[in-house]
Design a protein around this motif. Structure first.
Motif, PDB file in Angstrom:
ATOM      1  N   SER A 145      -4.319 -36.173   7.480  1.00 56.46           N
ATOM      2  CA  SER A 145      -4.583 -35.110   9.431  1.00 56.46           C
ATOM      3  C   SER A 145      -3.822 -35.726   9.467  1.00 56.46           C
ATOM      4  CB  SER A 145      -6.031 -35.380   9.013  1.00 56.46           C
ATOM      5  OG  SER A 145      -6.281 -35.396  10.881  1.00 56.46           O
ATOM      6  N   ALA A 146      -3.147 -36.754   9.633  1.00 54.61           N
ATOM      7  CA  ALA A 146      -2.677 -38.091  10.912  1.00 54.61           C
ATOM      8  C   ALA A 146      -1.632 -37.444  10.610  1.00 54.61           C
ATOM      9  CB  ALA A 146      -2.393 -39.082  10.086  1.00 54.61           C
ATOM     10  N   LYS A 147      -1.133 -36.881   9.375  1.00 57.60           N
ATOM     11  CA  LYS A 147       0.638 -36.404   8.770  1.00 57.60           C
ATOM     12  C   LYS A 147       1.149 -35.024   9.593  1.00 57.60           C
ATOM     13  CE  LYS A 147       1.906 -38.906   4.451  1.00 57.60           C
ATOM     14  NZ  LYS A 147       1.776 -39.311   3.230  1.00 57.60           N
ATOM     15  N   LEU A 148      -0.259 -33.794   8.993  1.00 55.59           N
ATOM     16  CA  LEU A 148       0.056 -32.601  10.345  1.00 55.59           C
ATOM     17  C   LEU A 148      -0.359 -32.406  11.237  1.00 55.59           C
ATOM     18  CD1 LEU A 148      -0.095 -29.668   9.391  1.00 55.59           C
ATOM     19  CD2 LEU A 148      -2.521 -29.746   8.846  1.00 55.59           C
ATOM     20  N   ARG A 149      -1.101 -33.113  11.676  1.00 56.81           N
ATOM     21  CA  ARG A 149      -0.658 -33.502  13.334  1.00 56.81           C
ATOM     22  C   ARG A 149       0.309 -34.084  14.355  1.00 56.81           C
ATOM     23  NH1 ARG A 149      -6.007 -36.419  12.635  1.00 56.81           N
ATOM     24  NH2 ARG A 149      -5.008 -38.055  13.703  1.00 56.81           N
TER      25      ARG A 149
ATOM     26  N   GLN B 258      -9.887 -24.477   5.775  1.00 50.30           N
ATOM     27  CA  GLN B 258      -9.350 -26.013   5.967  1.00 50.30           C
ATOM     28  C   GLN B 258      -9.360 -26.569   7.092  1.00 50.30           C
ATOM     29  OE1 GLN B 258      -8.752 -27.313   2.643  1.00 50.30           O
ATOM     30  NE2 GLN B 258      -7.811 -26.328   1.619  1.00 50.30           N
ATOM     31  N   GLY B 259     -11.193 -27.787   7.038  1.00 48.72           N
ATOM     32  CA  GLY B 259     -11.020 -28.553   8.317  1.00 48.72           C
ATOM     33  C   GLY B 259     -10.149 -29.445   9.287  1.00 48.72           C
ATOM     34  N   VAL B 260      -9.542 -29.770   7.850  1.00 45.15           N
ATOM     35  CA  VAL B 260      -8.221 -30.733   9.318  1.00 45.15           C
ATOM     36  C   VAL B 260      -7.071 -29.729   8.942  1.00 45.15           C
ATOM     37  CG1 VAL B 260      -7.004 -30.233   6.203  1.00 45.15           C
ATOM     38  CG2 VAL B 260      -6.673 -32.316   7.464  1.00 45.15           C
ATOM     39  N   VAL B 261      -6.880 -29.319   8.743  1.00 42.52           N
ATOM     40  CA  VAL B 261      -6.213 -27.811   8.999  1.00 42.52           C
ATOM     41  C   VAL B 261      -6.524 -27.338  11.020  1.00 42.52           C
ATOM     42  CG1 VAL B 261      -4.666 -25.827   9.212  1.00 42.52           C
ATOM     43  CG2 VAL B 261      -5.129 -27.055   7.631  1.00 42.52           C
ATOM     44  N   ARG B 262      -7.438 -27.550  10.902  1.00 43.26           N
ATOM     45  CA  ARG B 262      -8.131 -26.930  12.637  1.00 43.26           C
ATOM     46  C   ARG B 262      -8.055 -28.301  12.844  1.00 43.26           C
ATOM     47  NH1 ARG B 262      -8.467 -22.738  14.467  1.00 43.26           N
ATOM     48  NH2 ARG B 262      -8.175 -24.041  16.084  1.00 43.26           N
ATOM     49  N   ARG B 263      -8.573 -29.307  12.703  1.00 40.12           N
ATOM     50  CA  ARG B 263      -8.722 -30.172  13.582  1.00 40.12           C
ATOM     51  C   ARG B 263      -7.080 -30.587  14.466  1.00 40.12           C
ATOM     52  NH1 ARG B 263     -12.579 -31.382   9.639  1.00 40.12           N
ATOM     53  NH2 ARG B 263     -10.633 -32.611   8.193  1.00 40.12           N
ATOM     54  N   ALA B 264      -6.252 -30.573  13.224  1.00 38.40           N
ATOM     55  CA  ALA B 264      -4.614 -30.654  13.367  1.00 38.40           C
ATOM     56  C   ALA B 264      -4.638 -29.661  14.566  1.00 38.40           C
ATOM     57  CB  ALA B 264      -4.046 -30.359  12.394  1.00 38.40           C
ATOM     58  N   LEU B 265      -4.407 -28.447  14.033  1.00 42.59           N
ATOM     59  CA  LEU B 265      -3.876 -27.683  15.048  1.00 42.59           C
ATOM     60  C   LEU B 265      -5.034 -27.638  16.687  1.00 42.59           C
ATOM     61  CD1 LEU B 265      -4.151 -24.179  13.125  1.00 42.59           C
ATOM     62  CD2 LEU B 265      -2.528 -25.152  13.806  1.00 42.59           C
TER      63      LEU B 265
ATOM     64  N   VAL C 263      -1.982 -28.466  19.953  1.00 45.02           N
ATOM     65  CA  VAL C 263      -1.956 -27.785  20.891  1.00 45.02           C
ATOM     66  C   VAL C 263      -2.277 -28.280  22.324  1.00 45.02           C
ATOM     67  CG1 VAL C 263      -2.462 -25.488  22.093  1.00 45.02           C
ATOM     68  CG2 VAL C 263      -2.439 -25.400  19.885  1.00 45.02           C
ATOM     69  N   ASN C 264      -3.552 -28.683  22.409  1.00 41.96           N
ATOM     70  CA  ASN C 264      -4.470 -29.522  23.769  1.00 41.96           C
ATOM     71  C   ASN C 264      -3.569 -30.710  23.383  1.00 41.96           C
ATOM     72  OD1 ASN C 264      -6.114 -27.457  23.391  1.00 41.96           O
ATOM     73  ND2 ASN C 264      -8.034 -28.963  22.487  1.00 41.96           N
ATOM     74  N   PHE C 265      -3.109 -31.479  22.709  1.00 46.92           N
ATOM     75  CA  PHE C 265      -2.466 -32.146  23.474  1.00 46.92           C
ATOM     76  C   PHE C 265      -0.839 -32.657  23.745  1.00 46.92           C
ATOM     77  CE2 PHE C 265       0.951 -36.232  21.790  1.00 46.92           C
ATOM     78  CZ  PHE C 265       0.620 -37.207  23.007  1.00 46.92           C
TER      79      PHE C 265
ATOM     80  N   VAL D  89      -9.538 -19.673  19.931  1.00 44.66           N
ATOM     81  CA  VAL D  89      -9.585 -19.445  18.729  1.00 44.66           C
ATOM     82  C   VAL D  89      -9.936 -17.881  18.543  1.00 44.66           C
ATOM     83  CG1 VAL D  89     -11.355 -19.268  16.360  1.00 44.66           C
ATOM     84  CG2 VAL D  89     -10.171 -21.584  17.938  1.00 44.66           C
ATOM     85  N   GLN D  90      -9.038 -16.950  18.052  1.00 38.62           N
ATOM     86  CA  GLN D  90      -9.636 -15.216  17.884  1.00 38.62           C
ATOM     87  C   GLN D  90     -10.002 -15.309  16.778  1.00 38.62           C
ATOM     88  OE1 GLN D  90      -9.183 -15.357  21.220  1.00 38.62           O
ATOM     89  NE2 GLN D  90      -8.886 -13.186  20.863  1.00 38.62           N
TER      90      GLN D  90
END
Length: 223
Positions: free
Chosen positions: A110-114, A142-149, A153-155, A163-164
Motif C-alpha cells: 500500500s505504501a509503495k503504491l501510494r 483490491q482495497g489496497v488499490v482503492r485506498r492508494a488512489l 489524488v486528494n494529496f 468514484v464513478q
C-alpha cells in the motif's frame, strides 16, 4: 468544466498466489471523443462475424469463461482488432509492477503504491492541473488499490477523486482497455524474465515479434 477519467485495472493479486502485481491507469480527457474508434472496432467485429465479447485478457488467452469453447484461431482474431482499437484511442496510461519477493506485506504494498501514484500525479502536475474534476473508474477489486488512489489524488491534486460507476459503452470499453494494457505489461515482463511460456508464444510469437507488433504500439501511449 474539463474532466479527466481514470480507468484502473490490476493483474495478479496482493496475496502470494501470483508473483507479480500490476496496476494500470488509463487516462482519458473527456473532451476527446472516442465514438469513431468505437464504431470502427465494432464494424471490424461485425464484418468478420466475430462475437462482441467484453475484452478480458486472462480468459481470452487461456480459453476460459466467455471464451470457453472458442478455438485458438478465433481468440487470436478477437485480440488483434482490440489491439488496433487501443492503438487509435486518444488515451495515455501508466503501469506499476510489484514483485511478490520484495513487496513485503499488504502494508508495504500500500505504501509503495501510494508513493508511485503520488509520484505520477506530481511528475505530470501540469497535465493534471488542467482538469477541474477527476473521475475514477475502478471495480474496487483490491482495497489496497482503492485506498492508494483516494490518498494520492486528494494529496497530490488537492481535489476530490469522484468514484464513478460505468454507465456508457465508451466507459465499459475504456475499462477493458485498462485490462488490455495490464496484459501487455505483464507479457513484457514475462518475456523479459524468460517466463513467457507457450500461451504467449502462440498469441504473440517470440520476444522480437512481441516487441515490434504489440509492445511498441502501446508504449507510445505511456506517460
Amino acid at each position: 468544466m474539463r474532466e479527466l477519467s481514470i480507468f484502473v485495472d490490476e493483474s495478479g493479486d496482493k496475496s502470494c498466489h501470483a508473483r507479480y502485481f500490476i496496476v494500470t491507469l488509463v487516462l482519458h480527457d473527456q473532451r476527446d471523443f472516442i465514438n469513431d474508434c468505437l464504431q470502427a472496432y465494432e464494424t471490424v467485429l461485425r464484418d468478420a462475424s466475430l462475437p462482441d465479447i467484453a475484452f478480458h485478457s486472462e480468459p481470452l488467452l487461456n480459453g476460459h469463461k466467455e471464451y470457453e469453447g472458442m478455438s485458438l484461431a478465433e481468440r487470436k482474431k478477437l485480440l488483434a482488432p482490440f489491439g488496433s482499437f487501443v492503438r487509435h484511442l486518444p488515451v495515455r496510461y501508466a503501469s506499476y509492477v510489484y514483485d511478490r519477493r520484495d513487496r513485503g506485506n499488504t502494508v508495504d504494498l500500500s505504501a509503495k503504491l501510494r508513493r508511485d501514484l503520488s509520484g505520477l500525479f506530481f511528475g505530470e502536475l501540469d497535465f493534471f492541473q488542467q482538469f477541474d474534476k477527476v473521475k475514477i473508474y475502478y471495480d474496487n477489486g483490491q482495497g489496497v488499490v482503492r485506498r492508494a488512489l483516494d490518498h494520492s489524488v486528494n494529496f497530490a491534486l488537492s481535489k476530490q477523486a469522484v468514484v464513478q460507476r460505468r454507465t456508457t459503452m465508451a466507459e465499459y470499453r475504456l475499462a477493458q482497455v485498462a485490462d488490455y494494457l495490464c496484459a501487455m505489461e505483464l507479457a513484457a515482463l514475462r518475456y523479459r524474465t524468460g517466463d513467457a511460456g507457450a500461451t504467449y508464444e502462440k498469441f504473440f510469437g517470440g520476444i522480437g515479434s512481441f516487441k515490434k507488433n504489440w509492445l511498441k504500439q502501446v508504449r507510445r501511449k505511456r506517460l
